[in-house]
Design a protein around this motif. Structure first.
Motif, PDB file in Angstrom:
ATOM      1  N   GLN A  17       0.809  -1.213   0.000  1.00 28.71           N
ATOM      2  CA  GLN A  17       0.000   0.000   0.000  1.00 28.71           C
ATOM      3  C   GLN A  17       0.849   1.274   0.000  1.00 28.71           C
ATOM      4  O   GLN A  17       0.563   2.238   0.696  1.00 28.71           O
ATOM      5  N   GLY A  18       1.935   1.270  -0.774  1.00 26.95           N
ATOM      6  CA  GLY A  18       2.782   2.448  -0.914  1.00 26.95           C
ATOM      7  C   GLY A  18       3.878   2.561   0.124  1.00 26.95           C
ATOM      8  O   GLY A  18       4.732   3.449   0.034  1.00 26.95           O
ATOM      9  N   LEU A  64       4.425   5.820   3.105  1.00 28.85           N
ATOM     10  CA  LEU A  64       3.551   6.630   2.260  1.00 28.85           C
ATOM     11  C   LEU A  64       3.167   7.878   3.038  1.00 28.85           C
ATOM     12  O   LEU A  64       2.687   7.801   4.163  1.00 28.85           O
ATOM     13  N   SER A  65       3.415   9.038   2.456  1.00 27.28           N
ATOM     14  CA  SER A  65       3.130  10.290   3.161  1.00 27.28           C
ATOM     15  C   SER A  65       1.655  10.657   3.060  1.00 27.28           C
ATOM     16  O   SER A  65       1.016  10.469   2.018  1.00 27.28           O
ATOM     17  N   LYS A  66       1.152  11.167   4.172  1.00 25.87           N
ATOM     18  CA  LYS A  66      -0.212  11.684   4.176  1.00 25.87           C
ATOM     19  C   LYS A  66      -0.201  13.108   3.627  1.00 25.87           C
ATOM     20  O   LYS A  66       0.857  13.743   3.515  1.00 25.87           O
ATOM     21  N   TRP A  72       8.863  12.638  -0.884  1.00 27.42           N
ATOM     22  CA  TRP A  72       9.814  12.553  -1.993  1.00 27.42           C
ATOM     23  C   TRP A  72       9.371  11.410  -2.906  1.00 27.42           C
ATOM     24  O   TRP A  72       8.699  10.467  -2.472  1.00 27.42           O
ATOM     25  N   GLU A  73       9.797  11.494  -4.138  1.00 29.91           N
ATOM     26  CA  GLU A  73       9.446  10.445  -5.094  1.00 29.91           C
ATOM     27  C   GLU A  73      10.239   9.180  -4.791  1.00 29.91           C
ATOM     28  O   GLU A  73      11.390   9.231  -4.361  1.00 29.91           O
ATOM     29  N   SER A  77       6.005   5.153  -3.769  1.00 25.48           N
ATOM     30  CA  SER A  77       4.995   6.190  -3.509  1.00 25.48           C
ATOM     31  C   SER A  77       5.694   7.518  -3.299  1.00 25.48           C
ATOM     32  O   SER A  77       6.931   7.587  -3.180  1.00 25.48           O
ATOM     33  N   MET A  78       4.891   8.584  -3.222  1.00 23.14           N
ATOM     34  CA  MET A  78       5.395   9.833  -2.688  1.00 23.14           C
ATOM     35  C   MET A  78       5.424   9.657  -1.176  1.00 23.14           C
ATOM     36  O   MET A  78       4.384   9.557  -0.522  1.00 23.14           O
ATOM     37  N   GLY A  79       6.602   9.598  -0.618  1.00 22.37           N
ATOM     38  CA  GLY A  79       6.686   9.300   0.807  1.00 22.37           C
ATOM     39  C   GLY A  79       8.013   9.752   1.387  1.00 22.37           C
ATOM     40  O   GLY A  79       8.669  10.657   0.864  1.00 22.37           O
ATOM     41  N   ARG A  80       8.396   9.130   2.476  1.00 20.34           N
ATOM     42  CA  ARG A  80       9.623   9.523   3.184  1.00 20.34           C
ATOM     43  C   ARG A  80      10.255   8.274   3.798  1.00 20.34           C
ATOM     44  O   ARG A  80       9.562   7.287   4.075  1.00 20.34           O
ATOM     45  N   PRO A  81      11.561   8.321   4.009  1.00 24.16           N
ATOM     46  CA  PRO A  81      12.226   7.157   4.595  1.00 24.16           C
ATOM     47  C   PRO A  81      11.849   6.985   6.062  1.00 24.16           C
ATOM     48  O   PRO A  81      11.555   7.947   6.770  1.00 24.16           O
ATOM     49  N   GLY A  82      11.869   5.763   6.523  1.00 21.35           N
ATOM     50  CA  GLY A  82      11.652   5.481   7.934  1.00 21.35           C
ATOM     51  C   GLY A  82      12.831   5.960   8.758  1.00 21.35           C
ATOM     52  O   GLY A  82      13.941   6.167   8.249  1.00 21.35           O
TER      53      GLY A  82
END
Length: 335
Positions: A17-18, A64-66, A72-73, A77-82
């Motif tokens: 789910q991204g 996955l960023s809200k 970031w790409e 997904s457009m998201g961020r590292p843990g």
């Protein structure tokens, strides 16, 4: 992204789910640092529920960023590292596959450092991530861990406005770095007097040219052994003060202590002590009071009541007065 893609390819991680999660069950040594099994973790830890996880203890490598969150790409997904993967990426980029020393607070052992180990070993195929782990105890104030979020913090510059840097260090050195430490004004005052004792011990002393010399080799060996034992600084400081006492006793007996004083400076320099005199706070101290205590100490020494003489020395030090014994008598100076 490079690390996460590699972990997915090797079967250690999966996309859902991204987001991307690390499968902790693929690491048979997971929990080795904290000494906890997966069963223990599941029963004793409240894992954050996230849709898409295949196992409750799995942790996020990519989120996955809200809407409104930094993003970031990525291939997922457009998201961020843990949180954990950022540290492994930085360590690999700048320090290599295996690092020598990894530090941090005891509160980071699990899950942060445990997760760092798993993902880093899976990526590099090395059998370890760090050769040495050094976890420090928490600094506490009134029984609570100091925290910016709580607001119960003491700033270093505030401490240094009231105490010397040597006293601050000596106070910290009363506890092993892995143990918690309680902020304590009285302890800092004691440390200030301890710093004075060291400075007094390195003050110039007179001795005859043919006097025997105090050999400091035993103290250096003990100091090194303490530091080699997981940086046991409290034990190393005990050696330092043993040397301080021996310098004072030997100087009183007319022994040449120059080599021992040089060694004392060397050992304290290892621990960051400056041995510089702090600004005086006792300029109005009545000299008749000082002289009276010096006379009392001299009488105790003449009666060979050295314990009483040492108590007077400590009292003078607490008042901010350093005393120096020599064959010509005792001199004093304000700190």
């Amino acid at each position: 992204i490079e690390l996460i893609s590699d972990l997915i390819e090797k079967g250690y991680a999966y996309e859902s789910q991204g987001s991307v999660y690390f499968d902790v069950r693929k690491d048979k040594t997971y929990g080795e640092l904290s000494g906890r099994s997966l069963d223990d973790m599941l029963h004793g830890t409240r894992f954050e529920p996230e849709p898409g996880k295949s196992y409750p203890a799995d942790f996020a490598l990519w989120k996955l960023s809200k809407e409104g969150e930094p993003a970031w790409e990525s291939p997922w997904s457009m998201g961020r590292p843990g949180w954990h993967i950022e540290c492994s990426a930085m360590a690999y980029e700048h320090l290599g596959k295996v690092i020598d020393i990894h530090g941090g607070g005891l509160d980071l052992v699990f899950p942060h450092h445990e997760n760092e180990i798993s993902q880093s070993k899976a990526f590099t195929s090395e059998d370890k991530f760090a050769r040495f782990w050094m976890h420090n105890g928490m600094l506490r104030l009134s029984g609570e861990k100091m925290s910016k979020s709580i607001g119960n913090i003491v700033r270093v510059h505030d401490v240094l406005s009231e105490h010397s840097s040597d006293a601050f260090r000596l106070w910290i050195y009363t506890s092993h770095y892995r143990s918690p430490l309680l902020y304590d004004q009285q302890g800092l005052e004691v440390a200030e007097r301890a710093a004075l004792r060291i400075r007094t011990a390195i003050a110039p002393r007179d001795s005859a040219s043919d006097s025997p010399s105090l050999a400091p080799g035993e103290y250096e060996s003990r100091f090194i052994a303490a530091m080699d034992d997981d940086m046991n600084v409290p034990q190393a400081m005990a050696v330092v003060f043993d040397l301080v006492r021996e310098i004072n006793r030997s100087a009183d007996a007319g022994v040449d202590v120059v080599d021992a004083q040089d060694k004392l400076r060397e050992l304290t320099t290892v621990l960051g002590l400056t041995l510089e005199e702090p600004a005086s706070k006792n300029g109005d101290l009545d000299e008749s009071v000082i002289q009276g205590l010096l006379d009392q100490r001299a009488e105790s020494r003449a009666n060979r009541d050295f314990a009483a003489a040492d108590r007077v020395r400590d009292e003078l030090q607490a008042m901010g007065v350093a005393i120096t014994d020599s064959p010509d008598g005792t001199s004093w100076s304000r700190i």
